[in-house]
Motif scaffolding. Structure first.
Motif, PDB file in Angstrom:
ATOM      1  N   SER A   1      14.812  22.993  -7.538  1.00 42.55           N
ATOM      2  CA  SER A   1      14.063  24.209  -7.858  1.00 42.55           C
ATOM      3  C   SER A   1      13.978  24.396  -9.366  1.00 42.55           C
ATOM      4  O   SER A   1      14.642  23.700 -10.128  1.00 42.55           O
ATOM      5  N   GLU A   2      13.174  25.361  -9.775  1.00 44.92           N
ATOM      6  CA  GLU A   2      13.004  25.625 -11.203  1.00 44.92           C
ATOM      7  C   GLU A   2      14.291  26.119 -11.859  1.00 44.92           C
ATOM      8  O   GLU A   2      14.560  25.824 -13.017  1.00 44.92           O
ATOM      9  N   ASP A   3      15.074  26.883 -11.126  1.00 48.32           N
ATOM     10  CA  ASP A   3      16.291  27.445 -11.704  1.00 48.32           C
ATOM     11  C   ASP A   3      17.544  26.668 -11.299  1.00 48.32           C
ATOM     12  O   ASP A   3      18.656  27.169 -11.370  1.00 48.32           O
ATOM     13  N   PHE A   4      17.360  25.393 -10.926  1.00 52.74           N
ATOM     14  CA  PHE A   4      18.493  24.560 -10.517  1.00 52.74           C
ATOM     15  C   PHE A   4      19.536  24.463 -11.624  1.00 52.74           C
ATOM     16  O   PHE A   4      20.723  24.656 -11.390  1.00 52.74           O
ATOM     17  N   PHE A   5      19.104  24.147 -12.835  1.00 53.09           N
ATOM     18  CA  PHE A   5      20.051  23.903 -13.933  1.00 53.09           C
ATOM     19  C   PHE A   5      20.857  25.156 -14.261  1.00 53.09           C
ATOM     20  O   PHE A   5      22.059  25.080 -14.492  1.00 53.09           O
ATOM     21  N   ILE A   6      20.223  26.310 -14.255  1.00 55.94           N
ATOM     22  CA  ILE A   6      20.936  27.565 -14.548  1.00 55.94           C
ATOM     23  C   ILE A   6      21.950  27.867 -13.443  1.00 55.94           C
ATOM     24  O   ILE A   6      23.090  28.244 -13.728  1.00 55.94           O
ATOM     25  N   ASN A   7      21.538  27.676 -12.186  1.00 54.26           N
ATOM     26  CA  ASN A   7      22.470  27.892 -11.081  1.00 54.26           C
ATOM     27  C   ASN A   7      23.624  26.896 -11.130  1.00 54.26           C
ATOM     28  O   ASN A   7      24.767  27.243 -10.855  1.00 54.26           O
ATOM     29  N   PHE A   8      23.309  25.654 -11.465  1.00 54.96           N
ATOM     30  CA  PHE A   8      24.349  24.637 -11.604  1.00 54.96           C
ATOM     31  C   PHE A   8      25.355  25.028 -12.689  1.00 54.96           C
ATOM     32  O   PHE A   8      26.563  24.965 -12.477  1.00 54.96           O
ATOM     33  N   LEU A   9      24.877  25.442 -13.841  1.00 52.77           N
ATOM     34  CA  LEU A   9      25.790  25.820 -14.924  1.00 52.77           C
ATOM     35  C   LEU A   9      26.639  27.030 -14.560  1.00 52.77           C
ATOM     36  O   LEU A   9      27.823  27.089 -14.905  1.00 52.77           O
ATOM     37  N   ASN A  10      26.053  27.989 -13.860  1.00 53.90           N
ATOM     38  CA  ASN A  10      26.823  29.156 -13.414  1.00 53.90           C
ATOM     39  C   ASN A  10      27.932  28.755 -12.442  1.00 53.90           C
ATOM     40  O   ASN A  10      29.041  29.290 -12.502  1.00 53.90           O
ATOM     41  N   ALA A  11      27.631  27.835 -11.549  1.00 51.34           N
ATOM     42  CA  ALA A  11      28.648  27.361 -10.608  1.00 51.34           C
ATOM     43  C   ALA A  11      29.699  26.522 -11.329  1.00 51.34           C
ATOM     44  O   ALA A  11      30.895  26.625 -11.044  1.00 51.34           O
TER      45      ALA A  11
ATOM     46  N   MET B   1      27.198  19.726  -9.186  1.00 52.67           N
ATOM     47  CA  MET B   1      25.802  19.334  -9.226  1.00 52.67           C
ATOM     48  C   MET B   1      25.317  18.935  -7.830  1.00 52.67           C
ATOM     49  O   MET B   1      24.233  19.354  -7.396  1.00 52.67           O
ATOM     50  N   PHE B   2      26.099  18.160  -7.115  1.00 49.69           N
ATOM     51  CA  PHE B   2      25.719  17.710  -5.774  1.00 49.69           C
ATOM     52  C   PHE B   2      25.572  18.892  -4.810  1.00 49.69           C
ATOM     53  O   PHE B   2      24.576  19.006  -4.101  1.00 49.69           O
ATOM     54  N   ILE B   3      26.552  19.778  -4.789  1.00 49.41           N
ATOM     55  CA  ILE B   3      26.522  20.903  -3.859  1.00 49.41           C
ATOM     56  C   ILE B   3      25.401  21.884  -4.221  1.00 49.41           C
ATOM     57  O   ILE B   3      24.731  22.417  -3.335  1.00 49.41           O
ATOM     58  N   THR B   4      25.173  22.101  -5.501  1.00 42.21           N
ATOM     59  CA  THR B   4      24.066  22.963  -5.912  1.00 42.21           C
ATOM     60  C   THR B   4      22.742  22.362  -5.480  1.00 42.21           C
ATOM     61  O   THR B   4      21.854  23.071  -4.996  1.00 42.21           O
ATOM     62  N   PHE B   5      22.605  21.052  -5.620  1.00 42.38           N
ATOM     63  CA  PHE B   5      21.368  20.387  -5.194  1.00 42.38           C
ATOM     64  C   PHE B   5      21.195  20.484  -3.682  1.00 42.38           C
ATOM     65  O   PHE B   5      20.091  20.732  -3.194  1.00 42.38           O
ATOM     66  N   ILE B   6      22.271  20.287  -2.928  1.00 38.88           N
ATOM     67  CA  ILE B   6      22.189  20.387  -1.465  1.00 38.88           C
ATOM     68  C   ILE B   6      21.761  21.804  -1.062  1.00 38.88           C
ATOM     69  O   ILE B   6      20.937  21.983  -0.166  1.00 38.88           O
ATOM     70  N   ASN B   7      22.323  22.808  -1.708  1.00 35.38           N
ATOM     71  CA  ASN B   7      22.017  24.195  -1.346  1.00 35.38           C
ATOM     72  C   ASN B   7      20.640  24.652  -1.801  1.00 35.38           C
ATOM     73  O   ASN B   7      19.962  25.388  -1.076  1.00 35.38           O
TER      74      ASN B   7
END
Length: 61
Positions: A21-31, A11-17
């Motif tokens: 954004s609107e698709d933060f949660f989907i990108n977070f779950l994929n990671a 979650m932290f690294i996805t937020f830093i990168n």
């Protein structure tokens, strides 16, 4: 342990990168779906040696 740590780090690294954004949660779950099994395997492989090393370091002489 691996679940909580992989969740927080991903979650932290996805937020830093990406920021908020609107698709933060989907990108977070994929990671996280990659990070969770990786962290679990790492704990299985290095958990025991790290515990032994910690015990040896902290044991009074």
């Amino acid at each position: 342990m691996s679940t909580l740590l992989s969740f927080l780090m991903t979650m932290f690294i996805t937020f830093i990168n990406l920021g908020s954004s609107e698709d933060f949660f989907i990108n977070f779950l994929n990671a996280w779906k990659v990070a969770l099994p990786t962290a679990f395997v790492a704990v299985l492989i290095i958990g025991q040696p790290v515990q032994k090393l910690t015990k040896r370091i902290l044991e009074p002489q």
